[in-house]
Design a protein around this motif. Structure first.
Motif, PDB file in Angstrom:
ATOM      1  N   MET A   1       0.827  -1.214   0.000  1.00 40.93           N
ATOM      2  CA  MET A   1       0.000   0.000   0.000  1.00 40.93           C
ATOM      3  C   MET A   1       0.861   1.264   0.000  1.00 40.93           C
ATOM      4  SD  MET A   1      -3.047  -1.022  -0.270  1.00 40.93           S
ATOM      5  CE  MET A   1      -3.805   0.559  -0.043  1.00 40.93           C
ATOM      6  N   LYS A   2       2.019   1.166   0.697  1.00 40.11           N
ATOM      7  CA  LYS A   2       2.923   2.311   0.699  1.00 40.11           C
ATOM      8  C   LYS A   2       3.456   2.592  -0.698  1.00 40.11           C
ATOM      9  CE  LYS A   2       7.198   4.009   2.808  1.00 40.11           C
ATOM     10  NZ  LYS A   2       8.326   3.674   3.723  1.00 40.11           N
ATOM     11  N   ALA A   3       3.841   1.501  -1.424  1.00 42.13           N
ATOM     12  CA  ALA A   3       4.338   1.652  -2.802  1.00 42.13           C
ATOM     13  C   ALA A   3       3.259   2.199  -3.724  1.00 42.13           C
ATOM     14  CB  ALA A   3       4.844   0.305  -3.319  1.00 42.13           C
ATOM     15  N   ILE A   4       2.044   1.718  -3.543  1.00 42.91           N
ATOM     16  CA  ILE A   4       0.922   2.204  -4.349  1.00 42.91           C
ATOM     17  C   ILE A   4       0.755   3.708  -4.164  1.00 42.91           C
ATOM     18  CG2 ILE A   4      -1.618   2.199  -4.484  1.00 42.91           C
ATOM     19  CD1 ILE A   4      -1.491  -0.845  -4.044  1.00 42.91           C
ATOM     20  N   LYS A   5       0.816   4.149  -2.917  1.00 42.68           N
ATOM     21  CA  LYS A   5       0.650   5.564  -2.618  1.00 42.68           C
ATOM     22  C   LYS A   5       1.800   6.387  -3.179  1.00 42.68           C
ATOM     23  CE  LYS A   5      -0.355   8.723   1.188  1.00 42.68           C
ATOM     24  NZ  LYS A   5      -0.584   8.835   2.657  1.00 42.68           N
ATOM     25  N   GLU A   6       3.023   5.881  -3.004  1.00 39.07           N
ATOM     26  CA  GLU A   6       4.197   6.636  -3.458  1.00 39.07           C
ATOM     27  C   GLU A   6       4.271   6.727  -4.975  1.00 39.07           C
ATOM     28  OE1 GLU A   6       7.456   4.646  -1.658  1.00 39.07           O
ATOM     29  OE2 GLU A   6       7.206   5.646   0.304  1.00 39.07           O
ATOM     30  N   LEU A   7       3.870   5.652  -5.651  1.00 40.30           N
ATOM     31  CA  LEU A   7       3.963   5.607  -7.119  1.00 40.30           C
ATOM     32  C   LEU A   7       2.690   6.101  -7.807  1.00 40.30           C
ATOM     33  CD1 LEU A   7       5.716   2.130  -7.428  1.00 40.30           C
ATOM     34  CD2 LEU A   7       6.771   4.381  -7.717  1.00 40.30           C
ATOM     35  N   ASN A   8       1.674   6.483  -7.003  1.00 37.70           N
ATOM     36  CA  ASN A   8       0.398   6.958  -7.565  1.00 37.70           C
ATOM     37  C   ASN A   8      -0.177   5.925  -8.535  1.00 37.70           C
ATOM     38  OD1 ASN A   8      -1.645   8.880  -7.709  1.00 37.70           O
ATOM     39  ND2 ASN A   8      -0.772   9.831  -9.540  1.00 37.70           N
ATOM     40  N   TYR A   9      -0.208   4.677  -8.087  1.00 36.19           N
ATOM     41  CA  TYR A   9      -0.635   3.570  -8.948  1.00 36.19           C
ATOM     42  C   TYR A   9      -2.155   3.471  -9.001  1.00 36.19           C
ATOM     43  CZ  TYR A   9      -1.852  -1.189 -10.286  1.00 36.19           C
ATOM     44  OH  TYR A   9      -2.435  -2.271 -10.881  1.00 36.19           O
ATOM     45  N   PHE A  10      -2.661   3.212 -10.216  1.00 38.92           N
ATOM     46  CA  PHE A  10      -4.073   2.892 -10.404  1.00 38.92           C
ATOM     47  C   PHE A  10      -4.171   1.664 -11.298  1.00 38.92           C
ATOM     48  CE2 PHE A  10      -4.302   7.365  -9.261  1.00 38.92           C
ATOM     49  CZ  PHE A  10      -5.386   7.388  -8.394  1.00 38.92           C
ATOM     50  N   PRO A  11      -5.159   0.806 -11.081  1.00 40.17           N
ATOM     51  CA  PRO A  11      -5.303  -0.387 -11.924  1.00 40.17           C
ATOM     52  C   PRO A  11      -5.535  -0.005 -13.377  1.00 40.17           C
ATOM     53  CG  PRO A  11      -6.645  -0.583  -9.943  1.00 40.17           C
ATOM     54  CD  PRO A  11      -6.152   0.823  -9.985  1.00 40.17           C
ATOM     55  N   ASN A  12      -5.086  -0.863 -14.276  1.00 40.18           N
ATOM     56  CA  ASN A  12      -5.292  -0.668 -15.712  1.00 40.18           C
ATOM     57  C   ASN A  12      -6.735  -1.016 -16.053  1.00 40.18           C
ATOM     58  OD1 ASN A  12      -5.454  -1.571 -18.610  1.00 40.18           O
ATOM     59  ND2 ASN A  12      -3.356  -0.773 -18.582  1.00 40.18           N
ATOM     60  N   VAL A  13      -7.499   0.008 -16.457  1.00 43.92           N
ATOM     61  CA  VAL A  13      -8.926  -0.187 -16.712  1.00 43.92           C
ATOM     62  C   VAL A  13      -9.145  -1.162 -17.860  1.00 43.92           C
ATOM     63  CG1 VAL A  13     -11.069   0.949 -17.381  1.00 43.92           C
ATOM     64  CG2 VAL A  13      -9.515   2.071 -15.785  1.00 43.92           C
ATOM     65  N   SER A  14      -8.362  -1.049 -18.928  1.00 40.32           N
ATOM     66  CA  SER A  14      -8.528  -1.938 -20.082  1.00 40.32           C
ATOM     67  C   SER A  14      -8.342  -3.391 -19.675  1.00 40.32           C
ATOM     68  CB  SER A  14      -7.529  -1.568 -21.183  1.00 40.32           C
ATOM     69  OG  SER A  14      -7.778  -0.270 -21.655  1.00 40.32           O
ATOM     70  N   ALA A  15      -7.327  -3.639 -18.836  1.00 38.31           N
ATOM     71  CA  ALA A  15      -7.088  -5.000 -18.365  1.00 38.31           C
ATOM     72  C   ALA A  15      -8.255  -5.497 -17.522  1.00 38.31           C
ATOM     73  CB  ALA A  15      -5.793  -5.052 -17.564  1.00 38.31           C
ATOM     74  N   GLN A  16      -8.811  -4.615 -16.722  1.00 44.05           N
ATOM     75  CA  GLN A  16      -9.952  -4.996 -15.899  1.00 44.05           C
ATOM     76  C   GLN A  16     -11.162  -5.349 -16.764  1.00 44.05           C
ATOM     77  OE1 GLN A  16     -10.410  -1.620 -13.238  1.00 44.05           O
ATOM     78  NE2 GLN A  16      -9.451  -2.781 -11.574  1.00 44.05           N
ATOM     79  N   MET A  17     -11.358  -4.599 -17.862  1.00 42.37           N
ATOM     80  CA  MET A  17     -12.469  -4.887 -18.753  1.00 42.37           C
ATOM     81  C   MET A  17     -12.303  -6.263 -19.385  1.00 42.37           C
ATOM     82  SD  MET A  17     -14.396  -2.302 -18.388  1.00 42.37           S
ATOM     83  CE  MET A  17     -13.701  -2.277 -16.724  1.00 42.37           C
TER      84      MET A  17
END
Length: 307
Positions: A1-17
């Motif tokens: 979660m710390k890495a997600i916050k630091e890197l401003n990560y968001f899931p790839n919407v296309s991959a989710q679709m």
């Protein structure tokens, strides 16, 4: 979660679709060849869908369909569905029968359609939204008859759309109920815009036919256009002729004179439509659902008693 916050990560919407996850996006498709921004009622419909979608934490993808006969435009619309960029779609302004919309419904996409009704082709993924056009028109005619009017005309909207055809049918039924003849010269063809109402009324006046004592317009925009055309020729509303509109959109009360009209609760209608659509998206079912509201007459200052 710390890495997600630091890197401003968001899931790839296309991959989710591709993985079958919902996009939480509604497609909103408006059929209009003119400027959508200048029509108050159309803007209210669009904003209503967007606001209600936000309440459900859904996004709205909007698309203006300028010409339903343009193959490239229709293919663009279909691609939005086929690429799963949206979970369902709402169509506003279509003809009563629109082949490409029927095709999307047959493909199994969840579709909400305003101003259509096909009881012979019901399915769980078709949600229709309508209001009681005939009742509204009958209320308008009854009010005019109560004021002593016997010579009543109608300025129609687009009769290829369900509301246009149903309003005219309501007018015919109401005139028959009150044993009043329909003068073909007072049945005016127009479309659901102010400019169409203005042009149609201007043409009527140029034809120099005798006028009725009152007109019912298929919507408020048409009524505004008609009043403007009458005013240019020195014909005063309601002093010389009475007019009733239909819809009661935001400018009707502020118009000069304030417009007597038939009120339709479009905000409630589109809220109900969106609620049903999202429920279908989140939990698909075969049950037949529809959204509908009644109409009520709002009396203001564009009608006078006929002596």
């Amino acid at each position: 979660m710390k890495a997600i916050k630091e890197l401003n990560y968001f899931p790839n919407v296309s991959a989710q679709m591709l993985a079958g996850k919902k996009s939480r996006t509604i497609g909103l498709f408006m059929v209009s060849s003119g400027e959508v921004s200048v029509d108050v009622l159309t803007n209210m419909m669009l904003v209503s869908v967007i606001e209600n979608a936000s309440d459900y934490d859904y996004y709205v993808l909007t698309y203006i369909i300028r010409d339903t006969t343009d193959t490239d435009i229709i293919n663009n619309v279909k691609e939005i569905f086929y690429q799963r960029r949206i979970d369902g779609g709402i169509f506003i302004g279509t003809d009563h029968y629109e082949p490409f919309v029927e095709e999307l419904i047959q493909e199994g996409f969840i579709i909400g359609v305003f101003d259509q009704e096909h009881p012979e082709h019901t399915s769980g993924n078709r949600i229709v939204a309508n209001f009681n056009n005939e009742s509204g028109m009958k209320q308008a005619i009854a009010y005019l008859v109560g004021l002593g009017h016997r010579e009543i005309g109608v300025i129609n909207g687009n009769v290829k759309r369900l509301s246009g055809a149903r309003k005219y049918e309501g007018f015919r039924q109401a005139m028959d109920i009150h044993s009043l003849p329909i003068n073909p010269s007072w049945v005016v063809a127009a479309d659901f815009t102010e400019e169409a109402g203005y042009a149609a009324t201007k043409q009527l006046l140029e034809n120099k036919v005798s006028l009725p004592t009152a007109f019912v317009a298929a919507n408020d925009s048409i009524a505004f256009g008609a009043i403007r055309a009458f005013r240019e020729q020195g014909i005063q509303v309601p002093g010389d002729i009475s007019i009733i509109g239909f819809d009661d959109h935001v400018l009707s009360e502020k118009h000069s004179p304030p417009l007597t009209t038939v009120k339709v609760d479009f905000k409630r209608l589109f809220k109900d439509l969106l609620s049903i659509l999202i429920a279908k998206i989140e939990k698909p079912s075969d049950d037949i659902r529809q959204a509908s509201v009644d109409c009520s007459l709002i009396i203001r200052e564009t009608c006078l008693r006929e002596e």
